[in-house]
Design an enzyme around this catalytic site. Structure first.
Site, PDB file in Angstrom:
ATOM      1  N   GLU A  42      16.790  -2.320 -42.034  1.00 47.41           N
ATOM      2  CA  GLU A  42      17.266  -3.246 -41.230  1.00 47.41           C
ATOM      3  C   GLU A  42      16.367  -4.389 -40.818  1.00 47.41           C
ATOM      4  OE1 GLU A  42      20.553  -4.033 -41.125  1.00 47.41           O
ATOM      5  OE2 GLU A  42      20.957  -2.185 -40.388  1.00 47.41           O
ATOM      6  N   THR A  44      14.719  -6.247 -42.626  1.00 46.23           N
ATOM      7  CA  THR A  44      13.558  -6.358 -43.718  1.00 46.23           C
ATOM      8  C   THR A  44      13.841  -7.390 -44.626  1.00 46.23           C
ATOM      9  OG1 THR A  44      14.820  -4.722 -44.779  1.00 46.23           O
ATOM     10  CG2 THR A  44      12.816  -3.854 -43.465  1.00 46.23           C
ATOM     11  N   GLY A 135      30.248  -6.752 -36.573  1.00 47.65           N
ATOM     12  CA  GLY A 135      28.902  -6.621 -37.146  1.00 47.65           C
ATOM     13  C   GLY A 135      28.959  -6.167 -38.789  1.00 47.65           C
ATOM     14  N   LEU A 136      30.294  -6.187 -39.216  1.00 47.10           N
ATOM     15  CA  LEU A 136      30.445  -5.633 -40.649  1.00 47.10           C
ATOM     16  C   LEU A 136      30.676  -6.940 -41.608  1.00 47.10           C
ATOM     17  CD1 LEU A 136      32.763  -2.588 -39.590  1.00 47.10           C
ATOM     18  CD2 LEU A 136      30.339  -2.629 -39.982  1.00 47.10           C
ATOM     19  N   SER A 138      31.933 -10.061 -41.325  1.00 50.00           N
ATOM     20  CA  SER A 138      33.296 -10.799 -41.765  1.00 50.00           C
ATOM     21  C   SER A 138      32.834 -12.097 -42.079  1.00 50.00           C
ATOM     22  CB  SER A 138      34.188 -10.848 -40.468  1.00 50.00           C
ATOM     23  OG  SER A 138      33.547 -11.431 -39.288  1.00 50.00           O
ATOM     24  N   SER A 139      31.925 -12.958 -41.572  1.00 54.53           N
ATOM     25  CA  SER A 139      31.447 -14.131 -42.078  1.00 54.53           C
ATOM     26  C   SER A 139      31.007 -14.325 -43.293  1.00 54.53           C
ATOM     27  CB  SER A 139      30.564 -14.992 -41.067  1.00 54.53           C
ATOM     28  OG  SER A 139      29.514 -13.984 -40.278  1.00 54.53           O
ATOM     29  N   GLU A 171      25.137 -20.574 -44.466  1.00 52.34           N
ATOM     30  CA  GLU A 171      25.050 -20.054 -43.207  1.00 52.34           C
ATOM     31  C   GLU A 171      23.721 -20.460 -42.593  1.00 52.34           C
ATOM     32  OE1 GLU A 171      26.830 -16.545 -42.586  1.00 52.34           O
ATOM     33  OE2 GLU A 171      25.896 -16.052 -40.487  1.00 52.34           O
ATOM     34  N   ASP A 183      23.555  -9.779 -46.241  1.00 47.39           N
ATOM     35  CA  ASP A 183      25.132  -9.599 -46.133  1.00 47.39           C
ATOM     36  C   ASP A 183      25.788 -10.155 -47.380  1.00 47.39           C
ATOM     37  OD1 ASP A 183      24.070  -8.555 -43.883  1.00 47.39           O
ATOM     38  OD2 ASP A 183      24.788 -10.378 -42.546  1.00 47.39           O
ATOM     39  N   TYR A 233      18.514 -13.319 -32.799  1.00 40.42           N
ATOM     40  CA  TYR A 233      18.047 -13.131 -34.371  1.00 40.42           C
ATOM     41  C   TYR A 233      17.081 -13.770 -34.714  1.00 40.42           C
ATOM     42  CZ  TYR A 233      19.067 -12.104 -39.346  1.00 40.42           C
ATOM     43  OH  TYR A 233      18.683 -11.970 -40.519  1.00 40.42           O
TER      44      TYR A 233
HETATM   45  C1  GLA Z   1      22.323  -9.854 -40.087  1.00 47.30           C
HETATM   46  C2  GLA Z   1      21.683 -10.566 -41.197  1.00 47.30           C
HETATM   47  C3  GLA Z   1      21.202 -10.077 -42.488  1.00 47.30           C
HETATM   48  C4  GLA Z   1      20.119  -9.094 -42.001  1.00 47.30           C
HETATM   49  C5  GLA Z   1      20.462  -7.906 -41.161  1.00 47.30           C
HETATM   50  C6  GLA Z   1      19.579  -7.243 -40.252  1.00 47.30           C
HETATM   51  O1  GLA Z   1      23.279  -8.935 -40.663  1.00 47.30           O
HETATM   52  O2  GLA Z   1      22.870 -11.516 -41.512  1.00 47.30           O
HETATM   53  O3  GLA Z   1      20.733 -11.085 -43.211  1.00 47.30           O
HETATM   54  O4  GLA Z   1      18.884  -9.652 -41.436  1.00 47.30           O
HETATM   55  O5  GLA Z   1      21.285  -8.804 -39.765  1.00 47.30           O
HETATM   56  O6  GLA Z   1      19.102  -6.278 -41.146  1.00 47.30           O
END
Ligand code: GLA
Length: 397
Positions: A42, A44, A135-136, A138-139, A171, A183, A233
């Protein structure tokens, strides 16, 4: 709540919505792209490190049809506001745009920027079954879905890795969220019952079978999404860049992911700021943890994999500061249950979900105990999803 409809039911509803919005559904084609859950690795992916996500069987569905004119018409069955928006192929600039249509339109814009301009418009209705704000991804699923649709409707020569890159680009540059590639890559490249071991330094990857004999992958949704998710973020990303610049004075590296924990310990005094050093430490250690976790999984050692998941959570909580009290309760309560092999926050953080590996027989206890402690401590009802690992984007009939 997770959408209980079957794929066929969703497609039937989508066909009806498409026909209601656009007159009829003659000649409409149907597509799907998945959301993702990250098992480990995560924060990374923007540090040139490894990630280990998998695509889910939930995601975003679309019904689409090419138009003869220059209109781009977008309709969503989810959400309440601005469900229908119309643009033209000549009006793609991000200025003055807002809301969910920024995701599909950003992808159209990114295609155009790569010389793949639409020769005509299209109309699309979408329907997602990823729980809102969980946080799964969707975008990312909507971005990959749009790219896949454009390729299929207009015959653009792009492969799925390129779809992931275009999704991330739009994005970053259209929506202002400075995400890494994880993602979009997980959505575009998903493979049933496999997780993707991706090296974000060069996008090399392998598929690792996720064989969970007698165990389930359980996602627990805190149902909180703290403000500042995007700015928090982007802020973490800048901190890592500053730490890298500090380290580059003493090490010949291009990314934090190039350092082993031992090398980091040797050189970390080059980072004067304590907070910055802790964040860089997470990036370096999490990368090493991810490599070890995948080795353990491949050797059939789920216990070690689970322990490394727990360590990942602690690092995200204490060093990277992207967890929150609600999600900490979910992870920490999970660790107390004997049939839980590992549990950690997943995704960008600041709310959202945990992912846990839970023995079949412990799943009821997991739901009950965590549900009741969570309600007691936060007044909120957590949601539990026992998930399956699915394939990447596809056309459906
Ligand atoms: C979000 C970002 C990913 C990644 C994670 C953290 O989901 O879209 O690129 O950086 O956070 O691991």
């Amino acid at each position: 709540m997770i959408d209980q409809r079957t794929e066929q039911e969703i497609l039937a509803d989508l066909r009806d919505a498409f026909a209601a919005q656009y007159g009829d559904a003659d000649g409409a084609r149907f597509f799907f792209a998945p959301g993702r859950v990250n098992l480990i690795g995560e924060h990374t992916d923007y540090n040139g490190g490894h990630v280990f996500p998998c695509a889910l069987t939930i995601g975003t569905f679309a019904a689409v049809r090419r138009r003869g004119d220059d209109r781009i018409r977008l309709f969503s069955m989810n959400g309440k506001e601005e469900r229908f928006v119309e643009y033209t192929t000549g009006d793609l600039a991000p200025e003055g745009k807002s809301g969910w249509t920024m995701y599909p339109l950003g992808v159209v814009w990114a295609f155009a920027g790569r010389g793949m301009k639409l020769p005509a418009g299209f109309e699309m209705a979408i329907c997602g079954n990823i729980p809102n704000g969980s946080g799964l991804s969707s975008s990312a699923s909507l971005e990959v879905l749009t790219g896949y649709v454009l390729r299929e409707l207009y015959g653009f020569p792009v492969d799925n890795v390129e779809l992931a890159k275009i999704g991330q680009y739009s994005e970053n540059n259209y929506n202002g969220m400075n995400c890494g590639i994880m993602d979009q890559f997980a959505s575009a490249m998903g493979k049933r019952d496999h997780a993707i071991f991706l090296d974000t330094a060069d996008l090399s990857y392998t598929y690792a079978p996720v064989v969970l004999d007698g165990m389930k992958l359980v996602i627990t949704n805190s149902r909180v999404k703290h403000q500042l998710t995007d700015s928090g973020y982007n802020d973490r990303r800048r901190t890592c860049e500053a730490a890298l610049a500090d380290l580059q004075r003493v090490a010949d590296i291009r990314a934090l992911g190039e350092l082993t924990p031992e090398e980091f310990e040797e050189k970390k005094s080059a980072i004067a700021d304590d907070d910055r050093r802790r964040k860089a430490k997470h990036a370096v250690y999490e990368n090493a943890r991810t490599v070890r976790a995948v080795e353990a999984l491949q050797a059939g050692d789920i216990d070690t994999f689970g322990r490394l998941m727990n360590e990942s959570h602690v690092s995200l909580r204490d060093d990277y500061d992207v967890s929150c009290p609600e999600v900490d309760i979910l992870a920490e309560e999970a660790w107390k249950i004997p049939g839980v092999l590992g549990a950690r926050i997943t995704g960008g953080g600041f709310g959202g979900c945990t992912v846990a590996i839970v023995k079949d027989e412990a799943v009821p206890e997991y739901r009950e105990k965590i549900g009741s402690v969570y309600r007691e401590k936060t007044g909120l009802d957590a949601e539990f999803y026992v998930v399956e690992i699915g394939d990447g984007p596809k056309e459906l009939s």
